[in-house]
Scaffold this motif. Structure first.
Motif, PDB file in Angstrom:
ATOM      1  N   LEU A  37       0.865  -1.186   0.000  1.00 58.93           N
ATOM      2  CA  LEU A  37       0.000   0.000   0.000  1.00 58.93           C
ATOM      3  C   LEU A  37       0.896   1.228   0.000  1.00 58.93           C
ATOM      4  N   THR A  38       0.868   1.947  -1.079  1.00 61.52           N
ATOM      5  CA  THR A  38       1.777   3.092  -1.204  1.00 61.52           C
ATOM      6  C   THR A  38       1.007   4.405  -1.226  1.00 61.52           C
ATOM      7  N   VAL A  39       1.659   5.429  -0.727  1.00 66.16           N
ATOM      8  CA  VAL A  39       1.137   6.790  -0.764  1.00 66.16           C
ATOM      9  C   VAL A  39       2.345   7.719  -0.762  1.00 66.16           C
ATOM     10  N   SER A  40       2.205   8.848  -1.402  1.00 66.18           N
ATOM     11  CA  SER A  40       3.362   9.725  -1.597  1.00 66.18           C
ATOM     12  C   SER A  40       3.929  10.271  -0.295  1.00 66.18           C
ATOM     13  N   SER A  41       3.111  10.378   0.743  1.00 65.71           N
ATOM     14  CA  SER A  41       3.581  10.965   2.001  1.00 65.71           C
ATOM     15  C   SER A  41       4.344   9.985   2.873  1.00 65.71           C
ATOM     16  N   GLN A  42       4.410   8.720   2.474  1.00 62.07           N
ATOM     17  CA  GLN A  42       5.099   7.714   3.269  1.00 62.07           C
ATOM     18  C   GLN A  42       6.448   7.381   2.653  1.00 62.07           C
ATOM     19  N   GLN A  43       7.431   7.179   3.541  1.00 59.01           N
ATOM     20  CA  GLN A  43       8.739   6.767   3.065  1.00 59.01           C
ATOM     21  C   GLN A  43       8.789   5.274   2.757  1.00 59.01           C
ATOM     22  N   THR A  58      -0.529  -3.777   8.041  1.00 58.46           N
ATOM     23  CA  THR A  58       0.637  -3.108   8.618  1.00 58.46           C
ATOM     24  C   THR A  58       0.745  -1.713   8.024  1.00 58.46           C
ATOM     25  N   LEU A  59       0.482  -0.717   8.841  1.00 61.04           N
ATOM     26  CA  LEU A  59       0.532   0.674   8.408  1.00 61.04           C
ATOM     27  C   LEU A  59       1.859   1.294   8.829  1.00 61.04           C
ATOM     28  N   ARG A  60       2.508   1.940   7.880  1.00 62.10           N
ATOM     29  CA  ARG A  60       3.789   2.598   8.158  1.00 62.10           C
ATOM     30  C   ARG A  60       3.656   4.112   7.948  1.00 62.10           C
ATOM     31  N   GLU A  61       2.596   4.664   8.519  1.00 61.65           N
ATOM     32  CA  GLU A  61       2.400   6.111   8.459  1.00 61.65           C
ATOM     33  C   GLU A  61       3.335   6.837   9.421  1.00 61.65           C
ATOM     34  N   MET A  62       3.729   6.144  10.473  1.00 66.20           N
ATOM     35  CA  MET A  62       4.647   6.704  11.449  1.00 66.20           C
ATOM     36  C   MET A  62       5.996   5.983  11.350  1.00 66.20           C
ATOM     37  N   ALA A  63       6.930   6.397  12.166  1.00 63.46           N
ATOM     38  CA  ALA A  63       8.235   5.734  12.181  1.00 63.46           C
ATOM     39  C   ALA A  63       8.112   4.301  12.668  1.00 63.46           C
ATOM     40  N   THR A  64       7.185   4.080  13.603  1.00 63.97           N
ATOM     41  CA  THR A  64       6.948   2.729  14.121  1.00 63.97           C
ATOM     42  C   THR A  64       5.752   2.128  13.397  1.00 63.97           C
ATOM     43  N   PRO A  65       5.905   0.963  12.764  1.00 68.52           N
ATOM     44  CA  PRO A  65       4.779   0.343  12.066  1.00 68.52           C
ATOM     45  C   PRO A  65       3.649  -0.005  13.036  1.00 68.52           C
TER      46      PRO A  65
END
Length: 268
Positions: A37-43, A58-65
């Motif tokens: 799942l990709t989005v431009s705001s995520q590294q 598994t969401l990686r919107e923050m530094a910690t998944p």
């Protein structure tokens, strides 16, 4: 002494047990659908995987998944199933019914679901409940046929059967039926994957609402069914090879008692 070539039947038993294990793992595992799942705001890309009963987001919107369990939730009244990370069953049902009606539920893994009816979706990102039930039913039938095939194989490998239905013909046709049912399930899900739009919306609100761009594919759980089908097909080949070899073997010698008048004792 007649050659029985029971090693081929025992090989069919081992292959049959392997095929059953493939089906059990396919049913129980959670990787029928896998996707990044990709989005431009995520590294880093997030991930999703789910099977017939559940999975993990598994969401990686923050530094910690952040890992959230997914639940396959079905609403028979609207003929829809979808996966949800909501923590409460009632909230999951509200989410599924909203998606089935083309509405936008909140894409958050909380305990409540709010629905926006003012901006409907272009498609209904759900899985057909009827299709889901038929798929599970066929997999259970395939599992039962596989167990029966393995049982008949070990029965024939260890002793002579007394009833035709429990003999090698029954074992042969049980393997044929198991292979056909397994192939049917693979075709059903594969065709549904391509034609229903499931590969684009993944039957989850995060994708349906356009929050992520999926890189979807079919996971190992689906492909395990191919291994099961190959095992059952191999059993058919083994038994047919055995039958061919037995027919090719020379018949046992026939002793004509009338030609032996020297008092020889014959044992039958």
């Amino acid at each position: 002494m007649a050659v029985t070539r029971r090693g081929y039947i025992f090989g069919a038993f081992v292959s049959g047990v392997t095929g059953v294990l493939f089906i059990v793992v396919a049913l129980a595992s959670d990787s029928w659908v896998v996707s990044t799942l990709t989005v431009s705001s995520q590294q880093a890309a997030s991930n999703i995987r789910y099977g017939l009963f559940g999975g993990e987001l598994t969401l990686r919107e923050m530094a910690t998944p952040q890992m959230h369990p997914l639940h396959m939730t079905c609403a028979a009244d609207v003929n829809a199933c979808a996966v949800s990370c909501k923590t409460e069953r009632e909230s999951r049902l509200v989410e599924v019914r909203a998606l089935a009606n083309g509405y936008r539920p909140t894409a958050a893994c909380g305990g409540t679901t709010e629905v926006d009816t003012s901006n409907p979706l272009d498609t209904t990102p759900v899985i057909s409940f009827a299709f889901y039930v038929i798929l599970i039913t066929l997999l259970v039938i395939d599992l039962v046929l596989g167990v029966a095939a393995a049982g008949l194989a070990i029965l024939n490998a260890t002793k002579n059967p007394t009833e035709p239905v429990f003999g090698l013909p029954g074992c042969l046709w049980t393997n044929v039926a198991a292979a056909l049912v397994g192939i049917t399930v693979m075709l059903m899900f594969g065709i549904y994957w391509l034609t229903s739009g499931l590969n684009e919306h993944l039957a989850i609100s995060y994708i349906a609402l356009g929050l992520f761009t999926p890189g979807a594919g079919l996971g190992f759980s689906y492909w395990l069914l191919l291994g099961g089908c190959l095992c059952f097909i191999a059993n058919v080949v083994l038994m047919q090879t055995r039958a061919y070899l037995l027919e090719r073997d020379p018949p046992p010698p026939v002793i004509d008692i009338q030609n032996h008048s020297d008092g020889t004792i014959f044992l039958y």
